[in-house]
Design a protein around this motif. Structure first.
Motif, mmCIF file in Angstrom:
data_model
loop_
_atom_site.group_PDB
_atom_site.id
_atom_site.type_symbol
_atom_site.label_atom_id
_atom_site.label_comp_id
_atom_site.label_asym_id
_atom_site.label_seq_id
_atom_site.Cartn_x
_atom_site.Cartn_y
_atom_site.Cartn_z
ATOM 1 N N LYS A 191 -1.907 -9.553 2.990
ATOM 2 C CA LYS A 191 -1.782 -8.419 2.062
ATOM 3 C C LYS A 191 -0.307 -8.140 1.743
ATOM 4 C CE LYS A 191 -6.121 -6.060 3.144
ATOM 5 N NZ LYS A 191 -6.765 -4.895 3.787
ATOM 6 N N LYS A 192 0.535 -8.330 2.768
ATOM 7 C CA LYS A 192 1.964 -8.109 2.548
ATOM 8 C C LYS A 192 2.519 -9.142 1.566
ATOM 9 C CE LYS A 192 5.873 -6.027 3.630
ATOM 10 N NZ LYS A 192 6.109 -4.588 3.455
ATOM 11 N N SER A 241 1.879 -8.512 -1.998
ATOM 12 C CA SER A 241 2.715 -7.457 -2.608
ATOM 13 C C SER A 241 4.137 -7.936 -2.904
ATOM 14 C CB SER A 241 2.777 -6.238 -1.668
ATOM 15 O OG SER A 241 3.543 -6.539 -0.510
ATOM 16 N N GLU A 257 9.701 -4.545 -0.048
ATOM 17 C CA GLU A 257 9.510 -5.046 -1.406
ATOM 18 C C GLU A 257 10.607 -4.508 -2.321
ATOM 19 O OE1 GLU A 257 7.298 -3.302 0.312
ATOM 20 O OE2 GLU A 257 5.307 -4.194 0.257
ATOM 21 N N LYS A 284 8.793 -1.682 -6.355
ATOM 22 C CA LYS A 284 7.863 -0.676 -5.832
ATOM 23 C C LYS A 284 7.352 0.212 -6.955
ATOM 24 C CE LYS A 284 10.122 -0.355 -1.288
ATOM 25 N NZ LYS A 284 10.804 0.562 -0.348
ATOM 26 N N GLN A 290 2.330 -0.758 -11.012
ATOM 27 C CA GLN A 290 2.277 -2.194 -11.297
ATOM 28 C C GLN A 290 0.875 -2.627 -11.759
ATOM 29 O OE1 GLN A 290 4.497 -4.771 -8.375
ATOM 30 N NE2 GLN A 290 4.876 -2.807 -7.369
ATOM 31 N N LYS A 291 -0.166 -2.046 -11.139
ATOM 32 C CA LYS A 291 -1.535 -2.417 -11.511
ATOM 33 C C LYS A 291 -1.845 -2.002 -12.952
ATOM 34 C CE LYS A 291 -3.790 -2.661 -7.019
ATOM 35 N NZ LYS A 291 -4.895 -2.160 -6.169
#
Length: 624
Positions: A265-266, A269, A486, A489, A575-576
């Motif tokens: 999952k990391k 991202s 990240e 963000k 971002q989505k």
């Protein structure tokens, strides 16, 4: 390592159960050598007679015994004098079968007493019993009698010549009798307590024979009962060990699953900037091999952290208290020898563990590059070059693996040699102690078992010290991913897109520099792509065309200036939401495993089959 192990909290109940079972198993393992000692010392050497205080003794012998102690009242309160006349028929039948001599004379039968009272009674009676029964031996009694008669007048000698030593002591003046008994008691003080008790029990064994008790039945009953106890303890240990192994494997597997999930999952991202820090091959190795190292560690971790200290410390305490502490120095030699061997190997092999993981990364990288670029390799006829490149990476990994495995293979024979050498040393020293009367055979056997347990606990800790560095390297590599921040963000308060400007893309004084670059690849880019129009970006190879496109879905963040979609700076959008509003066709086509249908619907699984066919037609994919 602790940052990775914190995820064990998901298996908290299982961990608690494992720790409790390890304590049970360790307690059982520490108890078994004591039972082995009892079977040899009590069951075999003492004929199954466990206590110094006799369960039954003839009245005459009890009276003789009381001569050698001043605690008559303390002794007699624990016994009941019985005879054929004093018992009813039922009680008599029961006792006469157990003590046949009851038919001819009175017996003192021991009352039921608590463990503490039994130990006190044994302590009181040990010396008097040894003295009394030694006086029945002609050699021992003859020496004392000879010493006493040598200082007496001839007339008194004639009177006492034909008297037994016991009769002489009975006829002595009280003061002289007390002095003689004190000297005899002093001689026994030099004997170890366990040896004194064993001597007293041998004397009691003769009394039981005189009473008519079945000594073989006594011995068999004790050995069978003790053996059954050992079997029960061994069964509990076995069940605990199997449960621990199962739970440890489950905890390790769950931790591995959690780590893989969090790492994956990391990685999802990550922006392209983070991907430049970790190669794809390295990310794969960290998600598989490194996590596997952690999982393997968990299988051993609890046994070392909980079990080994209990066995090591518990075994040493039992050696000092339950066994013979005169040989404790042997344990010190064993531990120092193990530390020396393992420490040497640790210093030699440690630097190779980190290199091992790096070489696995390198091998994965080379293999991935070759497999991905296979058509290009064949087209340019460079198979031999790539085979050589793979061979070098493979040989380097094999070389380090062989070095580590050889070092580990040397360790086991050396440790086996140490353990066998220590066993021989214990037997050699123990045999001398047994010959000198300072130790029993069962105590030596128990000492060997306790020593092996202590040595094994240090061995397990040493093995852990070899596994831990490699797992620690893996844990550090996993933590690097999980703690990577990240660069791209979502804003704390995201804005919504302006519907009136839908489809509008604006570059305002945009400059961009790759994270590791020394200069900008794009400088002051200004243009507007309006909805309903086709905007083409042309330029030579390396001029930044792909980079411009990658900035729009925010694969990278602009270094300077603003990039607006639907009138909003993309840094102010989720971002989505941003990527949901963009249709993106990558420069290099990628097909995921599955069907043509699943690949076309990849961006939106909810579209109808008609829409899917339409999309295929627009892409001119229906022909092939």
């Amino acid at each position: 390592m602790l940052k990775v192990l914190k995820f064990l909290r998901e298996s908290f109940i299982s961990v608690v159960i494992i720790i409790l079972l390890l304590i049970v198993q360790a307690s059982g393992d520490l108890t078994l050598p004591d039972y082995t000692s009892k079977i040899v010392n009590v069951g075999i050497q003492q004929g199954g007679i466990e206590n110094v205080a006799p369960s039954a003794i003839r009245e005459e012998k009890m009276n003789d015994l009381l001569i050698f102690t001043s605690e008559d009242e303390e002794i007699l309160k624990n016994y009941t004098l019985v005879s054929k006349e004093s018992l009813d028929e039922k009680e008599y039948e029961k006792l006469v079968n157990q003590y046949p001599k009851l038919e001819e004379e009175k017996l003192y039968i021991q009352n039921k007493v608590k463990k503490e009272e039994q130990e006190k009674l044994d302590s009181i009676l040990a010396k008097p019993i040894v003295i009394l029964y030694n006086l029945d031996k002609e050699e021992f009694a003859g020496k004392i009698k000879e010493q006493m008669l040598s200082n007496m007048p001839d007339e008194q000698k004639k009177v006492m010549q034909n008297m037994s030593m016991l009769e002489i002591i009975k006829n002595m003046p009280e003061e002289q009798q007390t002095t003689l008994l004190a000297k005899m008691s002093e001689q026994l003080d030099s004997m170890q307590e366990s040896i004194l008790e064993q001597s007293a029990i041998k004397s009691i064994k003769q009394e039981y024979i005189d009473i008519g008790m079945n000594e073989e039945a006594i011995q068999n009953r004790y050995i069978i009962i003790t053996g059954l106890k050992m079997l029960i303890i061994a069964f509990i240990i076995m069940v605990s060990a199997i449960t621990i192994m199962g739970l440890s494997a489950r905890v390790g597997a769950r931790l591995a699953r959690t780590l893989r999930d969090k790492v994956f999952k990391k990685v999802l991202s990550f922006s392209n900037e983070e991907f430049t820090q970790f190669s794809t091959a390295s990310l794969i190795t960290r998600s598989t091999n490194d996590i596997q190292q952690i999982q393997n560690l968990i299988g051993m971790l609890f046994r070392v952290v909980v079990y080994s200290p209990i066995i090591g410390i518990g075994g040493f305490v039992r050696v000092l208290h339950a066994s013979n502490d005169s040989m404790a120095w042997i344990i010190g030699i064993a531990v120092l020898a193990i530390i020396f061997v393992v420490g040497t190997l640790f210093i030699v092999a440690m630097p190779k563990f980190k290199k091992l993981q790096e070489l696995i990364d390198k091998l994965n990288l080379v293999a991935r590059e070759i497999l991905t670029g296979l058509p290009v390799i064949r087209a340019f006829n460079t198979e031999k070059y790539e085979e050589n490149r793979f061979d070098i990476a493979n040989k380097n990994l094999t070389k380090v693996n062989l070095f580590v495995n050889r070092a580990m293979s040397i360790m086991m024979p050396m440790l086996t040699l140490i353990m066998n050498g220590i066993t021989l040393l214990i037997i050699w020293v123990g045999a001398h102690n047994i010959e000198a009367g300072n130790m029993q055979v069962g105590d030596m056997m128990a000492f060997i078992q306790y020593t092996m347990q202590i040595v094994m606990s240090f061995l397990m800790i040493s093995m852990m010290s070899i596994m831990l560095p490699r797992a620690s390297v893996s844990a550090k590599r996993i933590t690097e991913i999980l703690e990577t921040k990240e660069s791209i963000k979502d804003p704390k308060e995201a804005k919504n897109m302006d519907k009136s400007k839908k489809g509008l893309v604006e570059f305002k004084n945009v400059s961009f520099r790759y994270p590791d670059a020394d200069e900008d690849i794009l400088t002051d880019i200004n243009f507007t792509a309006k909805p309903g129009q086709t905007t083409a970006i042309i330029g030579s190879t390396g001029s930044g065309k792909s980079t411009v496109v990658n900035l729009i879905p925010r694969f990278y963040d602009v270094t300077k200036g603003e990039l607006l979609i639907d009138g909003v700076n993309i840094k102010e959008l989720n971002q989505k939401d941003l990527r949901k509003a963009i249709g993106f066709v990558p420069q290099k086509g990628i097909l995921f495993s599955g069907t043509i249908k699943s690949n076309i619907k990849y961006g939106n699984p909810d579209i109808t089959d008609e829409q899917m066919v339409e999309a295929a037609e627009i892409a001119q994919a229906t022909e092939f």
